[in-house]
Design a protein around this motif. Structure first.
Motif, PDB file in Angstrom:
ATOM      1  N   PHE A   1       0.800  -1.218   0.000  1.00  0.00           N
ATOM      2  CA  PHE A   1       0.000   0.000   0.000  1.00  0.00           C
ATOM      3  C   PHE A   1       0.838   1.276   0.000  1.00  0.00           C
ATOM      4  O   PHE A   1       0.311   2.350  -0.286  1.00  0.00           O
ATOM      5  N   HIS A   2       2.121   1.168   0.339  1.00  0.00           N
ATOM      6  CA  HIS A   2       2.982   2.352   0.296  1.00  0.00           C
ATOM      7  C   HIS A   2       2.991   2.992  -1.092  1.00  0.00           C
ATOM      8  O   HIS A   2       2.920   4.229  -1.208  1.00  0.00           O
ATOM      9  N   PRO A   3       3.068   2.204  -2.197  1.00  0.00           N
ATOM     10  CA  PRO A   3       3.015   2.837  -3.520  1.00  0.00           C
ATOM     11  C   PRO A   3       1.701   3.551  -3.811  1.00  0.00           C
ATOM     12  O   PRO A   3       1.662   4.440  -4.667  1.00  0.00           O
ATOM     13  N   LEU A   4       0.619   3.173  -3.122  1.00  0.00           N
ATOM     14  CA  LEU A   4      -0.662   3.850  -3.328  1.00  0.00           C
ATOM     15  C   LEU A   4      -0.659   5.256  -2.737  1.00  0.00           C
ATOM     16  O   LEU A   4      -1.230   6.188  -3.308  1.00  0.00           O
ATOM     17  N   PHE A   5      -0.027   5.406  -1.586  1.00  0.00           N
ATOM     18  CA  PHE A   5      -0.074   6.684  -0.871  1.00  0.00           C
ATOM     19  C   PHE A   5       1.065   7.630  -1.248  1.00  0.00           C
ATOM     20  O   PHE A   5       0.924   8.848  -1.110  1.00  0.00           O
ATOM     21  N   LYS A   6       2.175   7.063  -1.709  1.00  0.00           N
ATOM     22  CA  LYS A   6       3.340   7.910  -1.971  1.00  0.00           C
ATOM     23  C   LYS A   6       3.075   8.997  -3.007  1.00  0.00           C
ATOM     24  O   LYS A   6       3.470  10.158  -2.804  1.00  0.00           O
ATOM     25  N   PRO A   7       2.405   8.710  -4.149  1.00  0.00           N
ATOM     26  CA  PRO A   7       2.128   9.798  -5.114  1.00  0.00           C
ATOM     27  C   PRO A   7       1.236  10.885  -4.536  1.00  0.00           C
ATOM     28  O   PRO A   7       1.419  12.067  -4.858  1.00  0.00           O
ATOM     29  N   TRP A   8       0.275  10.512  -3.693  1.00  0.00           N
ATOM     30  CA  TRP A   8      -0.595  11.520  -3.099  1.00  0.00           C
ATOM     31  C   TRP A   8       0.177  12.429  -2.143  1.00  0.00           C
ATOM     32  O   TRP A   8       0.004  13.649  -2.165  1.00  0.00           O
ATOM     33  N   VAL A   9       1.015  11.821  -1.326  1.00  0.00           N
ATOM     34  CA  VAL A   9       1.798  12.608  -0.373  1.00  0.00           C
ATOM     35  C   VAL A   9       2.817  13.469  -1.102  1.00  0.00           C
ATOM     36  O   VAL A   9       3.128  14.588  -0.662  1.00  0.00           O
ATOM     37  N   ALA A  10       3.345  12.987  -2.224  1.00  0.00           N
ATOM     38  CA  ALA A  10       4.343  13.749  -2.981  1.00  0.00           C
ATOM     39  C   ALA A  10       3.774  15.069  -3.489  1.00  0.00           C
ATOM     40  O   ALA A  10       4.514  16.036  -3.703  1.00  0.00           O
TER      41      ALA A  10
END
Length: 291
Positions: free
Chosen positions: A137-146
């Motif tokens: 799930f880290h790849p799901l949230f990383k673009p949003w946080v970026a």
């Protein structure tokens, strides 16, 4: 000393320590997990790499993690950490690239085959599910946080801007990891404990990193005590003072943010549906998997 001893051994004899960490959702730090094995491997790898060749360094690391595993005892979370670390180091030793999901799956298979009833333990469920959350799930949230912390070229920034770049990079990763783990284990926590402290979202951004500094300082102090005791007389008080400040952060949290999400009866049937949805979303993303 009580806190650092609990971190090294996994035995928490101080009830107030267990209560304060549990109130903030930080009890996972007190339990032996992959966090502790990673620190042990990183510490030993650095110092062993100074005088041992590549192959002998990984052989020594294998011996070290097996001794540590025998020392802390065999519980599901410790077994998971030990098996993944063991397979990772074996892969390094024989020159094979390892995948995080494959390591986690191999550890899960071995634990379930050796003791099928262990899957019913809370430690087993939270340990494997939190790791799966990081990997999937880290790849799901990383673009949003970026989007909140856009990247810049640090070479074209002022010295102050370069410090800000490092801080935002740390926050970007910390927030992504915290959201990934929380998304994976939140239903399970509500089902077992019926409460989720909101401050855990804040404390888990920075507290594990500070605890790793305290553990490294303790290990360096112990090594200095063996090799050059006068230096340890300086390092131990520094470690003690830094650790005391960490405990103050836990003992006196901001009361204005001390709220919890409370659910008396969380339906068990919704957990597999929720996890299946998250797993499906992770499969639909095109973000490369962490290795």
């Amino acid at each position: 000393a009580s806190f650092l001893g609990s971190l090294m051994t996994g035995d928490v004899e101080d009830r107030s320590l267990r209560y304060e960490f549990g109130r903030l959702g930080l009890q996972h730090i007190l339990a032996i997990s992959g966090f502790h094995f990673a620190i042990l491997i990183a510490f030993c790898s650095f110092f062993l790499g100074l005088f041992l060749p590549y192959r002998w360094k990984y052989i020594a690391l294998l011996v070290a993690i097996n001794i540590y595993f025998l020392f802390v005892g065999s519980v599901p979370a410790v077994q998971r950490s030990w098996l993944t670390a063991l397979f990772y180091l074996i892969g390094k030793l024989i020159g094979r690239q390892s995948s995080g999901l494959n390591l986690l799956g191999a550890a899960l298979l071995i634990e379930v085959l050796s003791d099928p009833l262990s899957s019913g333990q809370i430690g087993f469920q939270l340990s494997f599910l939190s790791c799966a959350g990081i990997l999937l799930f880290h790849p799901l949230f990383k673009p949003w946080v970026a989007r909140l912390f856009p990247k810049y070229d640090p070479l074209h920034l002022t010295p102050l801007g370069q410090h800000g770049y490092l801080l935002t990079s740390f926050l970007r990763e910390a927030i992504s990891l915290a959201l990934a783990v929380t998304a994976a284990i939140l239903p399970l926590i509500l089902y077992h404990f019926h409460s989720f402290p909101l401050l855990s979202l804040l404390y888990n951004l920075f507290f594990p990193a500070l605890v790793s500094v305290a553990l490294f300082a303790l290990l360096i102090s112990l090594l200095a005590h063996l090799l050059f005791p006068p230096l340890a007389w300086l390092l131990f008080p520094i470690t003690d003072s830094f650790t005391a400040q960490l405990l103050n952060l836990v003992s006196y949290p901001p009361l204005a943010l001390d709220y919890s999400l409370q659910i008396q009866n969380f339906p068990a049937w919704s957990i597999p549906i929720y996890l299946f949805t998250l797993f499906s979303l992770s499969r639909l993303t095109n973000t490369p998997r962490f290795e």
